[in-house]
Design a protein around this motif. Structure first.
Motif, PDB file in Angstrom:
ATOM      1  N   THR A 126       6.797  -1.546  -2.183  1.00 39.63           N
ATOM      2  CA  THR A 126       7.424  -2.120  -3.373  1.00 39.63           C
ATOM      3  C   THR A 126       6.895  -3.535  -3.549  1.00 39.63           C
ATOM      4  N   MET A 127       6.983  -4.014  -4.776  1.00 38.80           N
ATOM      5  CA  MET A 127       6.438  -5.333  -5.112  1.00 38.80           C
ATOM      6  C   MET A 127       7.418  -6.045  -6.031  1.00 38.80           C
ATOM      7  N   GLY A 128       7.764  -7.266  -5.670  1.00 40.30           N
ATOM      8  CA  GLY A 128       8.572  -8.122  -6.512  1.00 40.30           C
ATOM      9  C   GLY A 128       7.956  -9.504  -6.551  1.00 40.30           C
ATOM     10  N   PRO A 129       8.617 -10.455  -7.186  1.00 41.11           N
ATOM     11  CA  PRO A 129       8.067 -11.816  -7.244  1.00 41.11           C
ATOM     12  C   PRO A 129       7.803 -12.404  -5.859  1.00 41.11           C
ATOM     13  N   GLU A 130       8.562 -11.923  -4.848  1.00 44.62           N
ATOM     14  CA  GLU A 130       8.382 -12.472  -3.508  1.00 44.62           C
ATOM     15  C   GLU A 130       7.197 -11.881  -2.780  1.00 44.62           C
ATOM     16  N   GLY A 131       6.602 -10.815  -3.301  1.00 41.16           N
ATOM     17  CA  GLY A 131       5.412 -10.247  -2.682  1.00 41.16           C
ATOM     18  C   GLY A 131       5.520  -8.761  -2.395  1.00 41.16           C
ATOM     19  N   LEU A 132       4.517  -8.248  -1.701  1.00 41.97           N
ATOM     20  CA  LEU A 132       4.395  -6.828  -1.380  1.00 41.97           C
ATOM     21  C   LEU A 132       5.213  -6.513  -0.131  1.00 41.97           C
ATOM     22  N   ARG A 133       5.869  -5.338  -0.151  1.00 42.60           N
ATOM     23  CA  ARG A 133       6.687  -4.928   0.986  1.00 42.60           C
ATOM     24  C   ARG A 133       6.416  -3.467   1.319  1.00 42.60           C
ATOM     25  N   LYS A 134       6.049  -3.206   2.551  1.00 40.07           N
ATOM     26  CA  LYS A 134       5.787  -1.842   3.011  1.00 40.07           C
ATOM     27  C   LYS A 134       7.107  -1.175   3.367  1.00 40.07           C
ATOM     28  N   THR A 270       6.612  -7.010   5.224  1.00 33.65           N
ATOM     29  CA  THR A 270       6.933  -5.653   5.650  1.00 33.65           C
ATOM     30  C   THR A 270       8.269  -5.635   6.365  1.00 33.65           C
ATOM     31  N   HIS A 271       8.731  -4.422   6.676  1.00 29.04           N
ATOM     32  CA  HIS A 271      10.001  -4.275   7.378  1.00 29.04           C
ATOM     33  C   HIS A 271       9.838  -4.409   8.887  1.00 29.04           C
ATOM     34  N   VAL A 272       8.614  -4.623   9.355  1.00 30.04           N
ATOM     35  CA  VAL A 272       8.353  -4.847  10.771  1.00 30.04           C
ATOM     36  C   VAL A 272       7.389  -6.016  10.890  1.00 30.04           C
ATOM     37  N   PRO A 273       7.296  -6.702  12.071  1.00 34.83           N
ATOM     38  CA  PRO A 273       6.383  -7.835  12.216  1.00 34.83           C
ATOM     39  C   PRO A 273       4.944  -7.407  12.025  1.00 34.83           C
TER      40      PRO A 273
END
Length: 530
Positions: A126-134, A270-273
């Protein structure tokens, strides 16, 4: 973050390419913006088997998701499990398909919620103003180490075991409630966000920093996003098939424009380091990225013209149902009220009537496969369910045509004009032709399923057809070829599965083009392999 609205569907686009090395493409996109369905399927098993596995998975998944029973999580879990068991059954009864599997990542977006069903190493971001997220975890040895922060992104992209997976769809029978099989993710999502589903052909070649940059650069233009990402993967080497499905909420582009670019925008959240990021890689690829963007913009014009993967913009949406109610009129009333650019949206139900779709008007089922056309009692002579006229294009999408011995449909969809896009059709039973193009007509046919005893498609003299990613199966002993070409007809067949129609599934094809047919499609001669 705001809640997603239900009044404005997300804009979406998809792009799939064989890459620079492979000659066949075992990937398939899943995309239906009106229903909020997005995803990718990556077939495994060689030229024929991988493509058949992907086609079977798509067919089963679409059929299950067309039934709005259960929670979103239950629906995606069951859809993937059903696909798994169908692939396993087919492979078990056909030695030449032994070992075929696929990996699946799909998402449902509705009422501010994102529900993901995931098996394998494709990804959803997903992508929002805060950046890309896996949002998904890779079910692979290398992916696990990357998600755990043991190795960096660049090292994972170059790892010799990066293609190994320990979860797949099709290698063994599975129960929908089996623990540690289908990974289900439930999260909130706003109309100021976007999502990206992709096969490993993208993420093995393009780092997350570049993906983030592309989404920011082309926000508001889904076709340009997918074209630029595929171009980036191919320019980086294109070692595998690459498929990208992208969708964005109606406020995504405005939200990005109104937000300051984060200092760490080149690193995906991402949801992990994540460790070991090499930002210098972006600078080293500036040249190929610029060239890929130019190619992508040209391709975007073609995609927008075809309107086969983009949500329609402009015109009105007119709802229609088999029986009129206080809020929804009949199909005949909708046709009479329509004008070019309008979309007639079919509510689920059985339509015992024929319809002529006017010039420039689209006919779309609200739920794929749940709007069923059948021959009405008392009809005499040859009967055609849907006739598409005119030269201003428009789509026929998501409808099912059901023929039976006691109520036969001779022609499912007849095209008598130009530029029609036929998408996600389902035709089953005894028909003369599932889709028929009159002399001089033109159309594209994609993502459709035919289970017929005679010809699925007939292309008239001088007619033009582009058919991509369709599944055509003979029910019982085939009484004719899968595709029949008239004099001077022109047809482009790519990534279709033609099963059970013998060694020559296309009649009227010049001898010189038969090898090209087999190279670009999957031809399974023996009906026992269905």
């Amino acid at each position: 973050m705001t809640e997603a609205t239900t009044t404005r569907p997300w804009q979406a686009a998809a792009r799939s390419h064989a890459g620079r090395v492979r000659t066949n493409n075992e990937d398939l996109p899943l995309i239906d913006a009106e229903r909020g369905l997005f995803g990718v399927i990556d077939g495994v098993g060689g030229h024929a088997a991988g493509e058949i596995a992907a086609a079977l998975a798509r067919d089963v998944i679409l059929q299950r998701l067309a039934r709005p029973l259960g929670t979103p999580g239950e629906r995606v879990r069951e859809a993937i499990a059903l696909a798994n068991n169908e692939i396993y059954r087919r492979a078990s009864t056909s030695p030449e398909l032994s070992g075929m599997t696929c990996v699946v990542t799909l998402a449902l977006v509705a009422e501010g919620r994102l529900t993901i069903g995931h098996v394998g190493d494709s990804r959803l971001y997903t992508m929002g103003p805060e950046g890309l997220r896996k949002r998904t975890r890779d079910h692979s040895p290398v992916g696990e180490r990357e998600d755990a922060g043991e190795i960096g992104e660049l090292e994972a992209m170059r790892h010799p075991r990066r293609h190994e997976v320990f979860r797949d769809v099709g290698s063994a029978l599975r129960d929908k409630d089996e623990a540690h099989y289908v990974e289900v993710v439930d999260a909130s999502i706003g109309d100021d966000e976007a999502l990206l589903a992709c096969s490993d052909g993208l993420t093995d070649m393009v780092p997350s920093a570049t993906i983030d940059r592309v989404l920011r650069q082309h926000a508001g233009d889904p076709a340009a996003v997918v074209e630029a990402l595929v171009a980036a993967a191919n320019d980086a080497g294109g070692r595998d098939n690459v498929t990208v499905v992208y969708a964005e909420g109606p406020r995504f582009a405005a939200a990005l424009r109104g937000a300051a670019t984060p200092a760490a925008a080149s690193a995906a959240t991402t949801h992990v380091p994540r460790t070991g990021r090499v930002r210098a890689l972006l600078a080293s690829r500036t040249t190929w990225f610029a060239l890929g963007t130019l190619v992508g913009l040209l391709g975007a014009l073609l995609l927008a013209w075809r309107a086969s993967t983009l949500t329609p913009i402009g015109g009105r949406t007119i709802a229609a149902a088999p029986q009129a109610s206080a809020s929804v009129g009949t199909l005949a009333e909708a046709v009479q009220a329509s004008r070019p650019g309008d979309v007639i949206r079919l509510e689920p139900g059985t339509y015992a009537e024929a319809v002529t779709v006017p010039e420039g008007v689209s006919l779309r089922a609200r739920v794929t496969g749940a709007s069923i056309f059948v021959r009405p009692a008392g009809a005499v002579g040859e009967w055609t369910a849907i006739t598409a006229t005119g030269s201003q294009g428009g789509a026929i999408a998501g409808v099912r045509i059901a023929s039976a011995a006691e109520a036969p449909v001779q022609v499912g969809v007849r095209v008598v004009g130009q530029g029609r896009a036929l998408e996600l059709l389902q035709v089953d039973g005894p028909v003369t032709s599932g889709v028929e193009l009159d002399a001089g007509a033109s159309a594209s046919l994609s993502g459709s399923s035919f289970v017929v005893s005679s010809s699925a498609v007939r292309v008239g003299p001088r007619a033009v057809l582009e058919a991509t990613g369709n599944l055509v199966q003979a029910s019982g002993r085939a009484e004719g070829p899968a595709v029949v070409l008239g004099d001077a007809a022109r047809v482009t067949l790519r990534r279709n599965v033609l099963a059970g129609f013998g060694p020559t599934p296309v009649a009227g094809l010049p001898d010189a083009e038969r090898e090209l047919l087999r190279a670009a499609n999957v031809v399974v001669s023996d009906s026992s392999s269905r």
